[in-house]
Design an enzyme around this catalytic site. Structure first.
Site, PDB file in Angstrom:
ATOM      1  N   ASP A 200      47.549  25.729  33.625  1.00  9.12           N
ATOM      2  CA  ASP A 200      46.501  26.935  33.533  1.00  9.12           C
ATOM      3  C   ASP A 200      45.470  26.857  34.649  1.00  9.12           C
ATOM      4  OD1 ASP A 200      44.350  28.892  33.204  1.00  9.12           O
ATOM      5  OD2 ASP A 200      44.939  29.106  31.117  1.00  9.12           O
ATOM      6  N   HIS A 201      45.815  27.315  35.792  1.00 10.33           N
ATOM      7  CA  HIS A 201      45.177  26.942  37.015  1.00 10.33           C
ATOM      8  C   HIS A 201      43.737  27.055  36.856  1.00 10.33           C
ATOM      9  CE1 HIS A 201      45.261  31.252  38.145  1.00 10.33           C
ATOM     10  NE2 HIS A 201      44.202  30.852  39.207  1.00 10.33           N
ATOM     11  N   HIS A 263      43.972  32.363  30.684  1.00  6.44           N
ATOM     12  CA  HIS A 263      42.742  31.838  31.730  1.00  6.44           C
ATOM     13  C   HIS A 263      41.498  32.153  30.809  1.00  6.44           C
ATOM     14  CE1 HIS A 263      45.530  31.561  34.454  1.00  6.44           C
ATOM     15  NE2 HIS A 263      45.509  32.775  35.009  1.00  6.44           N
TER      16      HIS A 263
HETATM   17  C1  BG6 Z   1      47.172  34.775  37.591  1.00 11.01           C
HETATM   18  C2  BG6 Z   1      47.633  36.134  37.459  1.00 11.01           C
HETATM   19  O1  BG6 Z   1      47.554  33.840  36.652  1.00 11.01           O
HETATM   20  O2  BG6 Z   1      45.966  34.832  37.762  1.00 11.01           O
HETATM   21  C3  BG6 Z   1      47.140  36.963  38.469  1.00 11.01           C
HETATM   22  O3  BG6 Z   1      49.133  35.981  37.014  1.00 11.01           O
HETATM   23  C4  BG6 Z   1      45.710  36.814  38.597  1.00 11.01           C
HETATM   24  O4  BG6 Z   1      47.640  38.239  37.902  1.00 11.01           O
HETATM   25  C5  BG6 Z   1      45.441  35.251  39.104  1.00 11.01           C
HETATM   26  O5  BG6 Z   1      45.808  37.536  39.896  1.00 11.01           O
HETATM   27  C6  BG6 Z   1      43.915  35.369  39.381  1.00 11.01           C
HETATM   28  O6  BG6 Z   1      43.679  33.910  39.804  1.00 11.01           O
HETATM   29  P1  BG6 Z   1      42.528  33.638  40.534  1.00 11.01           P
HETATM   30  O7  BG6 Z   1      42.377  32.128  40.774  1.00 11.01           O
HETATM   31  O8  BG6 Z   1      42.570  34.500  41.842  1.00 11.01           O
HETATM   32  O9  BG6 Z   1      41.272  33.993  39.637  1.00 11.01           O
END
Ligand code: BG6
Length: 512
Positions: A200-201, A263
């Site tokens: 989960d980045h 997230h």
């Molecule tokens: C991804 C989603 O996991 O996270 C995208 O699939 C989203 O739809 C993105 O835009 C958002 O990531 P960040 O790091 O730009 O907040």
């Protein structure tokens, strides 16, 4: 000093965060994520001298690509997407150990070829390496890849006693409870849980990690961190972007699956969990699972805990943008939500009665992710709210992105001969304190997986607990179709229904 000396990639392990000799195999090597995030992450780890001296990168994909061509594609990806400019000294060393294997994900023989390829790399350097398989493909081929890693013996490679083969699994981790359980069953038929790193980045973001530091490295917060002092918590993950060219994917997903279940719930878990007994991966994840399990089932329907909406056309940055239903690849009567908001009740000793409001949407007024802790108001005996006393509730806001930092709203006296008050903000900004060259989430996560630290990854039971909460909502929405779907103008802060969700608790959304 030349860069090669300043960032001597080949000098080997960093003292504190050293990974053993490693080959990283990326499945889905010609995909978007590989170019945007994974290759730049590897390059930046090399730049920071955090890759092991014996490091190999192997791309794996269906399309036959000669090694030289793959290296060129990777070089292009760094030029386009890396936070640092391409540095030839660093990249040439990594590129010399970069290669490509072509094959189908369900083609057993291709995995035998991959095993031979890895064995040849080991022969070349005269020692064994750990293998880190990064599955960055569409979810439809997760299972065949996992099963072939098992069948080919690649999943069960040992290097000494500690380091094994490891697997990183990209999102989406299932699309409901049943599919997440099925995926976990497949994974466990091949890998042991400690070999598995579910991404989960958001957990790799600096500010998300800082949340743990702020909560547990400062003595002032813990006594206040409960229902006696906190009135409510608001978590916003707002994006300006629409679905763009990802309509095909997004139609099968929607805001709840794409952002909330994963997230946003990670932010909830880290905010609400009890102090873990240690910073060990299992201790932290045990607490996260415990708090996720304390969330009450969500009430669905009128006056319930959940709301959803789609963006309609609207003005953004002075330009009119399309509504969701007009976007490319979206069904005319699509019932996919681009915004979702929820009221969560955590039924434990610490949080009972404190609503956690969460929301996430695309095409919102501003890109901002924040966690706002709103404290209770002071008793109105001395400074009751009036014209002169513009009293705010104290609010501690963790700004996850952009403009990463932390702010605290206090009430202060306006200078002057009469006592007037106004809310004032104390701000800590990463960029001013530490400069702005923060590592990308994927750098941290790839490094942690190489080292074998699972703290910032999702455990199998954690994924299932979150899906268990949201699967009834997804089912109810699927049955309802478009009925009950709200609408908000692109560039706004979301639908009226979401305001109503808070109004019943006498709250209102912040404008972060
Ligand atoms: C991804 C989603 O996991 O996270 C995208 O699939 C989203 O739809 C993105 O835009 C958002 O990531 P960040 O790091 O730009 O907040």
């Amino acid at each position: 000093m030349p860069d090669a000396q300043r960032h001597p990639f080949l000098q080997g392990l960093s003292k504190h965060r050293g990974a053993p000799p490693t080959v990283v195999v990326i499945f889905g090597a010609s995909g978007d994520l590989t170019a945007r995030k994974l290759i730049p992450a590897v390059f930046n780890l090399g730049y920071d001298n955090l890759l092991p001296a014996d490091f190999f990168l192997v791309g794996f994909g269906r399309k036959p690509i000669p090694d030289e061509e793959f290296r060129k594609i990777a070089t292009g990806a760094i030029k386009e997407f890396s936070r640092r400019e391409l540095n030839a000294d660093v990249w040439d060393r990594i590129a010399a150990n970069t290669s490509y294997v072509a094959g189908g994900y369900d083609e057993r023989a291709a995995f035998d070829r991959l095993a031979k390829h890895i064995a040849a790399l080991e022969t070349r350097i005269g020692r064994e390496v750990q293998t880190l398989f990064y599955i960055s493909t569409p979810p439809s081929v997760f299972a065949p890849i996992l099963l072939n890693l098992g069948a080919s013996g690649l999943a069960a490679r040992y290097l000494g006693r500690r380091h094994h083969s490891k697997v990183i699994i990209e999102k989406p981790f299932g699309r409901d409870l049943i599919s997440a359980r099925a995926l976990n069953t497949t994974i466990r038929s091949v890998f042991e849980e400690h070999q598995v790193y579910r991404i989960d980045h958001y957990l790799g973001k600096e500010t998300v990690q800082d949340l743990l530091v702020q909560r547990f490295a400062n003595a002032i917060f813990e006594p206040l961190w409960n229902r006696n002092f906190i009135d409510s918590v608001q978590i916003t993950v707002a994006e300006e972007v629409g679905v763009g060219t990802r309509g095909g994917y997004y139609e099968q997903s929607g805001a709840l699956r794409d952002m909330i279940q994963n997230h946003t719930m990670q932010l909830v878990a880290l905010t609400a969990m009890e102090p873990p007994v240690s910073l060990d991966a299992e201790a932290v994840r045990d607490e996260k699972v415990k708090v996720l399990k304390s969330i009450q089932p969500l009430k669905i329907g009128a006056g319930g805990d959940v709301t959803r909406a789609q963006y309609a056309a609207g003005m953004m940055g002075g330009k009119m943008v399309k509504g969701y239903l007009e976007e490319e690849g979206i069904a005319a009567q699509s019932a996919t939500e681009t915004y979702a908001a929820m009221r969560l009740s955590i039924n434990n000793w610490r949080w009972q009665g404190v609503p956690f409001y969460i929301r996430s949407g695309k095409r919102m007024a501003r890109r901002v992710s924040e966690i706002a802790i709103q404290f209770k108001r002071p008793p109105g005996t001395l400074f009751a709210e009036s014209d002169r006393f513009n009293l705010a509730a104290n609010t501690l806001a963790f700004q996850i992105q952009p403009d990463e930092g932390l702010s605290l709203v206090l009430n202060g006296k306006v200078p002057g001969l009469e006592t007037r008050m106004q809310p004032v903000k104390m701000n800590f900004r990463y960029s001013t304190t530490f400069g702005s060259n923060t590592p990308e989430a994927y750098e941290r996560l790839v490094l942690d997986a190489m080292i074998g630290d699972g703290t910032l990854f999702i455990r199998g039971d954690e994924a299932e607990t979150s899906w268990a909460l949201y699967t009834p909502v997804l089912e109810a929405w699927a049955t309802a179709g478009r009925e009950g779907m709200g609408s908000y103008a692109a560039g706004s802060w979301g639908p009226a229904e979401a305001e109503a969700l808070l109004a019943t608790g006498k709250h209102a959304w912040r404008q972060p």
